[in-house]
Design a protein around this motif. Sequence first.
Motif, PDB file in Angstrom:
ATOM      1  N   GLU A  12     -67.917   0.054  68.125  1.00 11.34           N
ATOM      2  CA  GLU A  12     -66.701   0.733  68.566  1.00 11.34           C
ATOM      3  C   GLU A  12     -65.491   0.374  67.702  1.00 11.34           C
ATOM      4  N   GLU A  13     -65.732  -0.304  66.602  1.00 19.59           N
ATOM      5  CA  GLU A  13     -64.619  -0.770  65.774  1.00 19.59           C
ATOM      6  C   GLU A  13     -64.538   0.008  64.465  1.00 19.59           C
ATOM      7  N   MET A  14     -63.387   0.610  64.215  1.00 19.19           N
ATOM      8  CA  MET A  14     -63.121   1.266  62.941  1.00 19.19           C
ATOM      9  C   MET A  14     -62.319   0.309  62.073  1.00 19.19           C
ATOM     10  N   THR A  15     -62.668   0.239  60.803  1.00 16.18           N
ATOM     11  CA  THR A  15     -61.899  -0.559  59.853  1.00 16.18           C
ATOM     12  C   THR A  15     -61.677   0.247  58.582  1.00 16.18           C
ATOM     13  N   VAL A  16     -60.590  -0.073  57.890  1.00 16.45           N
ATOM     14  CA  VAL A  16     -60.279   0.524  56.590  1.00 16.45           C
ATOM     15  C   VAL A  16     -59.883  -0.612  55.656  1.00 16.45           C
ATOM     16  N   PRO A  17     -59.881  -0.367  54.349  1.00 19.46           N
ATOM     17  CA  PRO A  17     -59.466  -1.436  53.430  1.00 19.46           C
ATOM     18  C   PRO A  17     -58.072  -1.955  53.778  1.00 19.46           C
ATOM     19  N   SER A  63     -51.496   7.907  60.524  1.00 21.47           N
ATOM     20  CA  SER A  63     -51.642   7.826  59.074  1.00 21.47           C
ATOM     21  C   SER A  63     -51.752   6.378  58.632  1.00 21.47           C
ATOM     22  N   GLY A  64     -52.042   6.205  57.336  1.00 19.06           N
ATOM     23  CA  GLY A  64     -52.171   4.869  56.789  1.00 19.06           C
ATOM     24  C   GLY A  64     -53.295   4.089  57.442  1.00 19.06           C
ATOM     25  N   THR A  65     -53.185   2.767  57.415  1.00 20.43           N
ATOM     26  CA  THR A  65     -54.231   1.932  58.009  1.00 20.43           C
ATOM     27  C   THR A  65     -54.177   1.947  59.533  1.00 20.43           C
ATOM     28  N   GLY A  66     -53.104   2.502  60.103  1.00 21.73           N
ATOM     29  CA  GLY A  66     -52.986   2.589  61.554  1.00 21.73           C
ATOM     30  C   GLY A  66     -53.965   3.542  62.201  1.00 21.73           C
ATOM     31  N   ILE A  67     -54.704   4.293  61.393  1.00 21.80           N
ATOM     32  CA  ILE A  67     -55.658   5.245  61.976  1.00 21.80           C
ATOM     33  C   ILE A  67     -56.765   4.549  62.749  1.00 21.80           C
ATOM     34  N   VAL A  68     -56.973   3.246  62.511  1.00 20.26           N
ATOM     35  CA  VAL A  68     -58.080   2.569  63.192  1.00 20.26           C
ATOM     36  C   VAL A  68     -57.826   2.454  64.686  1.00 20.26           C
ATOM     37  N   GLU A  69     -56.590   2.623  65.119  1.00 14.09           N
ATOM     38  CA  GLU A  69     -56.270   2.570  66.540  1.00 14.09           C
ATOM     39  C   GLU A  69     -56.153   3.958  67.165  1.00 14.09           C
ATOM     40  N   ALA A 127     -62.035   4.044  68.414  1.00 15.33           N
ATOM     41  CA  ALA A 127     -63.395   4.567  68.615  1.00 15.33           C
ATOM     42  C   ALA A 127     -64.081   3.916  69.805  1.00 15.33           C
ATOM     43  N   SER A 128     -63.309   3.379  70.728  1.00 18.52           N
ATOM     44  CA  SER A 128     -63.915   2.717  71.885  1.00 18.52           C
ATOM     45  C   SER A 128     -64.508   3.734  72.855  1.00 18.52           C
ATOM     46  N   SER A 129     -65.439   3.265  73.664  1.00 16.84           N
ATOM     47  CA  SER A 129     -66.144   4.132  74.613  1.00 16.84           C
ATOM     48  C   SER A 129     -66.340   3.379  75.920  1.00 16.84           C
ATOM     49  N   ASP A 130     -66.261   4.125  77.021  1.00 17.91           N
ATOM     50  CA  ASP A 130     -66.650   3.517  78.295  1.00 17.91           C
ATOM     51  C   ASP A 130     -67.853   4.233  78.901  1.00 17.91           C
ATOM     52  N   VAL A 159     -64.175  10.794  63.646  1.00 12.20           N
ATOM     53  CA  VAL A 159     -65.133   9.938  62.955  1.00 12.20           C
ATOM     54  C   VAL A 159     -66.472   9.939  63.694  1.00 12.20           C
ATOM     55  N   THR A 160     -66.435   9.950  65.004  1.00 17.15           N
ATOM     56  CA  THR A 160     -67.669  10.026  65.801  1.00 17.15           C
ATOM     57  C   THR A 160     -68.437  11.299  65.490  1.00 17.15           C
ATOM     58  N   ALA A 161     -67.719  12.410  65.377  1.00 12.23           N
ATOM     59  CA  ALA A 161     -68.370  13.672  65.019  1.00 12.23           C
ATOM     60  C   ALA A 161     -69.011  13.572  63.639  1.00 12.23           C
ATOM     61  N   ALA A 162     -68.284  12.987  62.686  1.00 12.64           N
ATOM     62  CA  ALA A 162     -68.808  12.881  61.322  1.00 12.64           C
ATOM     63  C   ALA A 162     -70.072  12.039  61.268  1.00 12.64           C
ATOM     64  N   THR A 163     -70.116  10.947  62.049  1.00 16.50           N
ATOM     65  CA  THR A 163     -71.317  10.110  62.065  1.00 16.50           C
ATOM     66  C   THR A 163     -72.496  10.844  62.693  1.00 16.50           C
ATOM     67  N   ALA A 164     -72.198  11.866  63.509  1.00 17.65           N
ATOM     68  CA  ALA A 164     -73.264  12.677  64.112  1.00 17.65           C
ATOM     69  C   ALA A 164     -73.655  13.852  63.212  1.00 17.65           C
TER      70      ALA A 164
END
Length: 274
Positions: free
Chosen positions: A229-234, A141-147, A90-93, A155-160
């Motif tokens: 800009e950081e996504m985390t999951v359990p 998939s899995g916890t790798g989605i954070v990258e 979810a990083s941005s420049d 996720v950015t769309a959902a937060t909007a």
Amino acid sequence: MRAHRLVLVLAALLLGACGAAPPAPVPRAGGAPAPTTATPAAAPAPLRILLTDDDGWQAGGITAVRKVLTAAGYDVTLVAPESNRSGVGASSDGRTELREKGPDTYAVDGMPVDAVRAGLELMRSDPPDLVVSGTNLGHNSGTGIVESGTVGAAVTAATAGVPAIASSTHRARSESDCTATAAYVTRLVQTLGPELFAPGTVVNVNYPSGRVADEVQVRDPLTVELAGEEMTVPTDGPADDVDLLDDGVATLNQLTVGGAPSDAVVDRLREVPA
């Protein structure tokens, strides 16, 4: 006298004609009534979809999805990175300046998150009903989605406040590898529609390459936290789905951003054929 009577008779005839009922309409053949003219109901406007990815605006995955969504009658606007931006999460420049590439087609020099933000701004006067991110060339998939830039854009769309689908195709390298995925994503859109998404919801799709999946497994919902800009999951989240995807099984799960999972969404996901 005879002339006077003639005048009275003529006057009576004229008065009778003026007060007479209009002649009955001639019935149509078979006794059917004359047709009535009714104004047909206006067809509903097609869903407006903002389409993006992290592989670049010309990548095979996004091209395949756009073709199928457009063929299904949806109003698709493509806004994606100028070049491959995989693995940026979810990083941005902050680079959101649009470069028009064709009808309803734009690129930005920024990240997938920036592309979504630019697209939402572009469509501000008539916002999209849905954001579709992907399909990515490779699984997420899995916890790798954070990258994943694909998931980060969704996720950015959902937060909007705009519901989103993040789509990835396992081991895909070209547009032809993604055709079946594109058809499945379109079936998801047709089945769910934006009104059936819970607020802050992303549906994350992982589909096998170059074939129709043998089945679809709906995985447990997963909560995604977005802090800057950081996504985390359990940390005890699900493992990746590589083995299932290699066996021709598609997987999908509901990602919840800032809200509770919706059973209604999960139930509808189970209804969509592979």
